[in-house]
Design a protein around this motif. Structure first.
Motif, PDB file in Angstrom:
ATOM      1  N   GLU A 171     127.407 -15.146  44.746  1.00  0.00           N
ATOM      2  CA  GLU A 171     128.421 -16.090  44.280  1.00  0.00           C
ATOM      3  C   GLU A 171     128.253 -16.379  42.785  1.00  0.00           C
ATOM      4  O   GLU A 171     129.220 -16.367  42.022  1.00  0.00           O
ATOM      5  N   ARG A 172     127.032 -16.642  42.357  1.00  0.00           N
ATOM      6  CA  ARG A 172     126.791 -16.948  40.941  1.00  0.00           C
ATOM      7  C   ARG A 172     127.062 -15.746  40.045  1.00  0.00           C
ATOM      8  O   ARG A 172     127.472 -15.914  38.894  1.00  0.00           O
ATOM      9  N   ALA A 173     126.892 -14.546  40.588  1.00  0.00           N
ATOM     10  CA  ALA A 173     127.176 -13.335  39.811  1.00  0.00           C
ATOM     11  C   ALA A 173     128.663 -13.004  39.837  1.00  0.00           C
ATOM     12  O   ALA A 173     129.130 -12.156  39.066  1.00  0.00           O
ATOM     13  N   GLY A 174     129.394 -13.654  40.735  1.00  0.00           N
ATOM     14  CA  GLY A 174     130.826 -13.403  40.831  1.00  0.00           C
ATOM     15  C   GLY A 174     131.162 -12.060  41.440  1.00  0.00           C
ATOM     16  O   GLY A 174     132.176 -11.461  41.093  1.00  0.00           O
ATOM     17  N   VAL A 175     130.315 -11.590  42.343  1.00  0.00           N
ATOM     18  CA  VAL A 175     130.565 -10.303  43.003  1.00  0.00           C
ATOM     19  C   VAL A 175     130.464 -10.476  44.516  1.00  0.00           C
ATOM     20  O   VAL A 175     129.849 -11.418  45.012  1.00  0.00           O
ATOM     21  N   GLY A 176     131.066  -9.561  45.212  1.00  0.00           N
ATOM     22  CA  GLY A 176     130.964  -9.546  46.666  1.00  0.00           C
ATOM     23  C   GLY A 176     129.897  -8.557  47.103  1.00  0.00           C
ATOM     24  O   GLY A 176     129.476  -7.699  46.324  1.00  0.00           O
ATOM     25  N   ALA A 177     129.476  -8.663  48.334  1.00  0.00           N
ATOM     26  CA  ALA A 177     128.445  -7.760  48.849  1.00  0.00           C
ATOM     27  C   ALA A 177     128.873  -6.303  48.737  1.00  0.00           C
ATOM     28  O   ALA A 177     128.052  -5.425  48.460  1.00  0.00           O
ATOM     29  N   GLY A 178     130.152  -6.042  48.910  1.00  0.00           N
ATOM     30  CA  GLY A 178     130.654  -4.672  48.814  1.00  0.00           C
ATOM     31  C   GLY A 178     130.579  -4.086  47.419  1.00  0.00           C
ATOM     32  O   GLY A 178     130.699  -2.875  47.236  1.00  0.00           O
ATOM     33  N   ASP A 179     130.390  -4.946  46.413  1.00  0.00           N
ATOM     34  CA  ASP A 179     130.276  -4.483  45.034  1.00  0.00           C
ATOM     35  C   ASP A 179     128.868  -4.006  44.691  1.00  0.00           C
ATOM     36  O   ASP A 179     128.655  -3.438  43.624  1.00  0.00           O
ATOM     37  N   VAL A 180     127.914  -4.242  45.573  1.00  0.00           N
ATOM     38  CA  VAL A 180     126.518  -3.880  45.311  1.00  0.00           C
ATOM     39  C   VAL A 180     126.254  -2.491  45.865  1.00  0.00           C
ATOM     40  O   VAL A 180     126.446  -2.231  47.049  1.00  0.00           O
ATOM     41  N   ASP A 181     125.837  -1.582  44.974  1.00  0.00           N
ATOM     42  CA  ASP A 181     125.567  -0.199  45.383  1.00  0.00           C
ATOM     43  C   ASP A 181     124.144  -0.001  45.881  1.00  0.00           C
ATOM     44  O   ASP A 181     123.911   0.761  46.806  1.00  0.00           O
ATOM     45  N   THR A 182     123.184  -0.655  45.244  1.00  0.00           N
ATOM     46  CA  THR A 182     121.773  -0.412  45.540  1.00  0.00           C
ATOM     47  C   THR A 182     121.002  -1.720  45.536  1.00  0.00           C
ATOM     48  O   THR A 182     121.227  -2.573  44.685  1.00  0.00           O
ATOM     49  N   VAL A 183     120.104  -1.858  46.487  1.00  0.00           N
ATOM     50  CA  VAL A 183     119.202  -3.008  46.541  1.00  0.00           C
ATOM     51  C   VAL A 183     117.785  -2.467  46.542  1.00  0.00           C
ATOM     52  O   VAL A 183     117.445  -1.594  47.344  1.00  0.00           O
ATOM     53  N   PHE A 184     116.960  -2.954  45.634  1.00  0.00           N
ATOM     54  CA  PHE A 184     115.555  -2.577  45.589  1.00  0.00           C
ATOM     55  C   PHE A 184     114.757  -3.688  46.256  1.00  0.00           C
ATOM     56  O   PHE A 184     114.716  -4.811  45.755  1.00  0.00           O
ATOM     57  N   ALA A 185     114.174  -3.380  47.380  1.00  0.00           N
ATOM     58  CA  ALA A 185     113.395  -4.361  48.129  1.00  0.00           C
ATOM     59  C   ALA A 185     111.912  -4.056  47.938  1.00  0.00           C
ATOM     60  O   ALA A 185     111.484  -2.914  48.079  1.00  0.00           O
ATOM     61  N   THR A 186     111.142  -5.082  47.621  1.00  0.00           N
ATOM     62  CA  THR A 186     109.708  -4.902  47.415  1.00  0.00           C
ATOM     63  C   THR A 186     108.933  -5.893  48.263  1.00  0.00           C
ATOM     64  O   THR A 186     109.474  -6.899  48.709  1.00  0.00           O
ATOM     65  N   GLY A 187     107.687  -5.597  48.477  1.00  0.00           N
ATOM     66  CA  GLY A 187     106.823  -6.490  49.238  1.00  0.00           C
ATOM     67  C   GLY A 187     106.865  -6.177  50.718  1.00  0.00           C
ATOM     68  O   GLY A 187     107.784  -5.524  51.219  1.00  0.00           O
ATOM     69  N   GLY A 188     105.845  -6.633  51.410  1.00  0.00           N
ATOM     70  CA  GLY A 188     105.706  -6.347  52.832  1.00  0.00           C
ATOM     71  C   GLY A 188     106.859  -6.844  53.675  1.00  0.00           C
ATOM     72  O   GLY A 188     107.268  -6.191  54.632  1.00  0.00           O
ATOM     73  N   SER A 189     107.418  -7.988  53.329  1.00  0.00           N
ATOM     74  CA  SER A 189     108.518  -8.539  54.128  1.00  0.00           C
ATOM     75  C   SER A 189     109.756  -7.666  54.076  1.00  0.00           C
ATOM     76  O   SER A 189     110.587  -7.702  54.984  1.00  0.00           O
ATOM     77  N   SER A 190     109.889  -6.868  53.034  1.00  0.00           N
ATOM     78  CA  SER A 190     111.063  -5.998  52.929  1.00  0.00           C
ATOM     79  C   SER A 190     111.041  -4.889  53.982  1.00  0.00           C
ATOM     80  O   SER A 190     112.056  -4.226  54.198  1.00  0.00           O
ATOM     81  N   LEU A 191     109.910  -4.704  54.654  1.00  0.00           N
ATOM     82  CA  LEU A 191     109.813  -3.693  55.712  1.00  0.00           C
ATOM     83  C   LEU A 191     110.155  -4.243  57.094  1.00  0.00           C
ATOM     84  O   LEU A 191     110.296  -3.490  58.046  1.00  0.00           O
ATOM     85  N   VAL A 192     110.304  -5.561  57.185  1.00  0.00           N
ATOM     86  CA  VAL A 192     110.655  -6.184  58.462  1.00  0.00           C
ATOM     87  C   VAL A 192     112.107  -5.819  58.793  1.00  0.00           C
ATOM     88  O   VAL A 192     113.006  -6.055  57.977  1.00  0.00           O
TER      89      VAL A 192
END
Length: 97
Positions: A67-88
């Protein structure tokens, strides 16, 4: 009280971490801590119920950032997830939504 008296906090923590890691790859695991003579079965849905408040928090942060970036989820091409919780798996599902 035994955990505190016998300084078993680290051992218990490590056992919980091993179980969480196992649940990232399997539908069930054992929470085992030899120091506490503990061996309990844990299934992924049960684990996800335990972490539901944290998962809701992740959703809230993602929605706020978008919301603060003014974009929708469909506008995001790539998400970089780090840390152990990102594997859950439950966390990954939220990041892929």
């Amino acid at each position: 009280m035994r955990v505190v008296r016998e300084d078993l906090g680290l051992s218990l923590h490590q056992s919980v971490e091993r179980s969480k890691q196992a649940l990232s790859a399997a539908d069930a695991a054992r929470l085992s801590c030899a120091d506490l003579e503990l061996a309990l079965p844990v299934e992924r849905p049960e684990f996800e119920d335990w972490i539901a408040p944290e998962l809701d928090g992740i959703d809230a942060v993602i929605n706020d950032v978008l919301e603060r970036a003014g974009v929708g989820a469909g506008d995001v091409d790539t998400v970089f997830a780090t840390g152990g919780s990102s594997l859950v798996p439950a966390v990954r599902r939220r990041l892929n939504a």
